[in-house]
Design an enzyme around this catalytic site. Structure first.
Site, PDB file in Angstrom:
ATOM      1  N   GLU A 271       0.941  -1.195  -0.081  1.00 21.89           N
ATOM      2  CA  GLU A 271       0.413   0.212   0.036  1.00 21.89           C
ATOM      3  C   GLU A 271       1.171   1.223   0.439  1.00 21.89           C
ATOM      4  OE1 GLU A 271      -2.900   1.629   2.708  1.00 21.89           O
ATOM      5  OE2 GLU A 271      -2.980  -1.144   2.985  1.00 21.89           O
TER       6      GLU A 271
ATOM      7  N   CYS B  34      -1.935   8.898   3.658  1.00 21.40           N
ATOM      8  CA  CYS B  34      -0.915   8.589   2.062  1.00 21.40           C
ATOM      9  C   CYS B  34      -2.720   8.915   1.240  1.00 21.40           C
ATOM     10  CB  CYS B  34      -1.891   7.244   2.184  1.00 21.40           C
ATOM     11  SG  CYS B  34      -0.777   5.682   3.386  1.00 21.40           S
TER      12      CYS B  34
END
Ligand code: FAD
Length: 1009
Positions: A762, A796
């Site tokens: 990720e 993120c």
């Protein structure tokens, strides 16, 4: 500083509170007598229904639960503010297209449109006015009569609720309405809450001007109750009217409001502070008392200061007792407006989102009514301190109030909103002893929208009295039914039971309301008592040994029943939740999280543990093949004489490498996913945050995870991380971090001999938000500020690139500049801090390099002086919010992992914008802000992005609700916190058994009849 708690905790069991309120009301009220009084009013209103264009009629014809009603509301909310014709047409076509306005010939849209046009001649004699009506727009829309008519219809709808666009206009309307009726008015200046100080000062000026207007007509020496007055919203007068900023509020807002109070006192008029959200109530009382003290000192003769109180709050009665005691303490008579409350849906959502222990408002409509009556009684019993003002459109409530008031004989007034309840009040005011004040919004069409939607929702709700009054299918008895009864259960699941109330349903993690001292104080106390645990670095040479013990532990852990593993994880989740204060303190100290972020992170970690426990139990049950889905699920199909079973098994030892930006949640998520499925784990936390990881591991061990099955290996990525990835025998790697490191890991794994090792990565993204000109700028700015700057931009999912339509870009940018200026960058341990420091010097230097580059290459929009920040805060690595305007999307080449936003303007085809965003190669999060539903859906489909957020902020994905993860340069998938995640941690095994091997197909023969 935070405000002192004056009232009881808002999160109390509803039934207990209502039982008490019933005791307060029951003895003093004959409900049936009240209903008998109200019945003829209702009948009279029903016998004289309002005209077709009245809001009640529209909502009756197009209830908000229908596509048409929803379209009407959407158009009402957005159409008037859209500046460009192209978008206005697209919006209208979209909304009317999804509704069935035109299928029924003359009845619906045609009637709406022709009425609108006819009415417009009457109401808008000057024709086109205001920006939305500018000749360019109307000229262009003229080609599309439907669009033009809709615009008019929406304006007319707005006029139902707004007395005038200016005070002069409004007062002329008021005078006309007064003829023949005993009415006074309380004017309200329309607008959204202030996002910037500039807006706040603008509202302040408009309140000042309004008071001047009212004063010019007020009787300075006569009865104040007979003068018109003003209602003000504190949220309009300060951009940070929040509990966490109470010191600023007291320093800056109080003097502003005091100026208005003085003007109102001199003019002998009523000034009421409107009631807003529950989490601002205590703060509003702090402000109120400060002002009351000043009034007592300087204008003790003034009897017009007051506030609104919401009966739907569980602590409404305590609020009234408190305000009465203030009146007595300062020897003032206060004007108190009792309302039921206008933010019910938002309060329910906030409680659910934050996992609060209960709802702060009642969940049954009749409980709100009971509370209203109990509060009314309390107001009537305090005439020495309070002049009661009862604001309601509910005929039964009014009749009950009149009955209670008659018993006490104290003076009071009734109130209604302009555009609502006129019919009922026409009847009520036939009693010459009763007086009514009308709450009258004043303002331009553009400012009407939020107010209008609130009223539409209020009137459209099935439970609303006005709605039921207009609905002939609701009989008189039902309409006037006694509310004096207790419903023992809440009408909604408690926030903790959001994911189901059935046995075995996953519990939602409980959160905190940081405006409540009892919730906040344990956190602050933990800060003093929590130390970051020391974690020694793991020596690379010992990695093979760690692997060996982890692999042998795997033999046992993988054979442990999945339900047992799940139980261990759930136990760890409960323990984490119990340790919320110390975990939050650790997150503040080691990762520089703000308190709000810290609480959210602990909740996310808990949710991960519980979710993966449930998911493992679900997916690790063997299934018979072929799997039959749908109506025939479970049917026996396939070739006779054999059984086919598919089962999932663990893979072995997983390496979990987690980042510092979610040092607890992502760490716990990765580890829990691997453990739940029977794998064992070598976990390497981020170098910057090993202390939090250690505490998490201790909690998991204490809950029953064997020490060898979960080992913490602290060290640098280049050494410990690299060695772990290279370790032979490792069955899988799960990594969250930069794209660059993910690639290094991918290459290292590819170079290894032996089995092909799965990698779940990720990574980050250049996350964009596309805003068209139908979006509400205030909503956009809230979402932008939260998504780009909160958590110091170190998520993120954070917003990096805002792409805003050029027709509204100037206004949006100006508001972002103003709102960014209001953010507090500083020590994260302070409750008022919005933006803490970035994680370390390396990150700081890297972000500063980008900032320097952007200073040179682009237009600077937000950029506080670096030296000034450092000097005033003396906090290391602090970067306040920055924003820059760049020329094109393609100019944005790198993810800047900090509070730095880049802004681009767009025009033309929004699909083209999405194509350019796709071309950046990342695909993590995307925000879309538009009121054109079909456009939002089309753009979402076209985007190569993992998580898309429409008309909201783009951070804070909830486990199991918004599975999170990207594609392209942003990651491999599957999504964390989603139903497909655990499969990647498992191997699959299909077992086929020939059941005829022993000589024949006994089952087949036995099945023949
Ligand atoms: C003069 C005036 C000033 C106002 N000022 C304010 C203000 O400052 N702040 C503010 O918040 N509101 C304010 N309001 C709006 C007010 O709170 C009500 O929303 C509105 O008046 C409708 O109430 P009602 O008694 O007329 O109608 P009713 O239909 O009898 O009651 C509606 C009320 O029930 C509540 N309700 C609906 N469903 C449920 C449920 N399932 N459980 C519990 N409660 C439920 C609604 O939220 C609403 O409060 C004001 C209203 C007036 C008339």
């Amino acid at each position: 500083m935070s405000v002192a708690q004056r009232l009881t905790d808002p999160y109390r069991p509803e039934a207990d509170v209502v039982a008490h309120r019933l005791q307060v009301v029951s003895a003093g009220l004959d409900w049936h007598a009240a209903a008998r009084v109200a019945a003829p009013w209702v009948q009279a209103v029903r016998d004289n229904p309002p005209p077709f264009w009245a809001m009640e009629s529209l909502l009756k014809e197009y209830p908000i639960s229908s596509a048409e009603g929803l379209a009407l509301m959407r158009l009402a909310e957005a159409l008037l503010r859209v500046p460009d014709a192209e978008t206005a047409i697209a919006l209208t076509a979209d909304q009317l297209g999804r509704a069935d306005f035109d299928s029924s010939g003359d009845k619906v849209l045609a009637r709406l449109s022709s009425t609108a046009i006819a009415m417009s001649k009457h109401f808008l004699p000057g024709g086109e006015e205001g920006s939305a009506n500018s000749p360019g727009l109307m000229g262009k829309l003229g080609a599309k009569t439907v669009v033009a008519a809709t615009l008019r219809a929406v304006q007319l709808l707005g006029r139902q609720f707004v007395l005038g666009q200016t005070m002069k206009e409004a007062m002329a309307e008021a005078d006309a309405a007064r003829k023949g009726a005993k009415l006074t008015f309380s004017y309200d200046m329309l607008g959204e809450g202030a996002r910037t100080d500039h807006d706040a000062l603008r509202y302040l000026q408009s309140y000042k001007d309004a008071i001047e207007f009212i004063a010019s007509r007020a009787n300075k020496t006569g009865a104040l109750e007979q003068n018109d007055g003003i209602s003000i919203k504190l949220s309009a007068l300060h951009p940070r009217y929040e509990d966490a900023h109470s010191q600023r509020v007291m320093d800056e807002l109080v003097p502003r409001v005091w100026g208005l109070c003085e003007a109102a006192a001199k003019a002998n008029i009523n000034l009421t502070i409107d009631a807003e959200e529950v989490d601002r109530l205590e703060l509003s009382l702090e402000v109120f008392e400060a002002l009351v003290a000043k009034v007592a000192q300087q204008y003790p003769q003034w009897k017009g200061f007051g506030l609104a109180m919401q009966a739907y709050q569980t602590r409404a009665l305590e609020l009234i007792e408190h305000v009465a005691s203030l009146g007595r303490k300062y020897k003032l008579r206060l004007m108190c407006r009792l309302v039921k409350g206008a933010y019910w849906d938002a309060e329910i959502k906030r409680a659910q989102e934050n996992g609060l222990p209960a709802y702060p408002v009642f969940t049954h409509k009749h409980h709100t009514d009971v509370s209203y009556l109990a509060c009314a009684r309390a107001l009537l019993e305090a005439p020495d301190a309070i002049y009661p003002q009862f604001a309601t459109h509910n005929a039964a409530t009014i009749a009950a109030i009149l009955q209670m008031a008659a018993k006490t004989g104290v003076p009071f007034e009734l109130q209604r909103l302009h555009g609502m309840g006129e019919g009922v009040y026409r009847e009520v005011l036939k009693n010459p002893l009763v007086s009514c004040r009308v709450y009258a919004p004043v303002g331009a069409h553009r400012d009407l929208l939020a107010y209008l939607v609130r009223r539409l929702l209020e009137n459209g709700a099935n439970s609303s009295f006005v709605h039921q009054l207009a609905d002939e299918s609701v009989g008189m008895e039902e309409l006037l039914i006694s509310p004096l009864r207790l419903e023992p259960q809440s009408s909604l699941p408690m926030p903790i039971a959001l994911f189901g109330a059935h046995a075995g349903a996953r519990k939602n993690s409980t959160g905190l309301d940081l405006t409540v001292p009892a919730h906040r104080e344990p956190l602050l106390a933990a800060l003093a008592s929590t130390a970051i645990p020391a974690v020694s670095e793991f020596e690379v040479k010992n990695i093979a040994g760690a692997y060996q013990s982890c692999a042998s532990s795997y033999q046992k852990w993988s054979k442990t029943d999945v339900s047992e593993r799940a139980t261990v994880l759930r136990k760890a989740a409960d323990a984490m939740l119990a340790a919320t204060p110390s975990l939050c303190a650790l997150l503040v100290k080691e990762a520089f999280k703000t308190w709000g972020d810290a609480v959210a992170e602990v909740r996310e970690a808990v949710d991960f543990l519980r979710y993966y426990a449930d998911e493992a139990e679900r997916i690790m049950q063997p299934v018979s093949c072929p799997v039959v889905y749908g109506a025939h699920a479970g049917a026996m199909v396939g070739v006779t004489g054999e059984t086919n079973t598919l089962r999932l098994t663990a893979r072995g030892v997983w390496v979990c490498i987690s980042p510092w930006n979610f040092p607890l949640a992502i760490f716990a998520g990765q580890v829990a996913a691997a453990l739940a499925t029977g794998n064992t784990v070598l976990a390497k936390p981020a170098e910057q945050t090993p202390g939090i990881a250690k505490v998490a591991v201790d909690i998991l061990h204490a809950a029953g995870v064997p020490a060898d099955a979960l080992q913490l290996l602290h060290g640098a990525g280049e050494t410990v991380g690299a060695a772990l990835v290279a370790q032979p025998g490792v069955a899988g790697v799960v990594f969250t971090g930069s794209t660059q490191v993910a690639k290094i890991i991918q290459r290292a794994l590819a170079m290894k001999d032996g089995p092909i090792v799965p990698l779940i990565a990720e990574t980050g993204g250049i996350n964009a938000m596309l805003v068209d000109s139908s979006a509400l700028p205030e909503q956009v700015v809230d979402a932008v500020v939260l998504s780009a700057f909160r958590s110091a931009g170190q998520r993120c999912s954070a917003l990096r690139l805002l792409v805003v339509h050029s027709a509204i870009a100037d206004g949006v940018i100006e508001m972002i500049q103003g709102a960014a200026k209001e953010l507090v960058a500083g020590n994260p341990a302070h409750i008022a801090t919005d933006v803490g420091p970035v994680i370390d010097r390396e990150a700081y230097d890297n972000i500063q390099r980008h900032i320097d580059r952007l200073h040179a290459e682009s237009k600077v929009l937000v950029a506080p002086k670096r030296q000034a920040m450092t000097a005033t805060n003396s906090i290391a690595n602090l970067i306040p919010p920055h924003a820059f305007e760049v020329k094109s999307i393609a100019d944005v080449k790198a993810e800047i992992f900090g509070p730095v936003l880049q802004i681009v303007r767009w025009d033309g085809d929004p699909a083209e914008v999405i194509a350019q965003i796709n071309a950046l190669g990342y695909g993590l999060t995307l925000g879309i802000q538009t009121r054109i539903d079909s456009r939002a859906q089309a753009l979402a489909h076209a985007a190569h992005v993992g998580n898309i957020y429409i008309n909201r902020n783009m951070i804070g994905a909830v486990v199991g609700v918004q599975p999170f993860g990207g594609e392209g340069l942003s990651g491999t998938g599957p999504k964390a916190g989603g139903p497909h995640y655990l499969y990647r941690f498992c191997a699959e095994q299909a077992v086929t058994v020939n059941t005829t091997a022993a000589g024949g197909n006994a089952a087949l023969l036995a099945s023949l009849h």
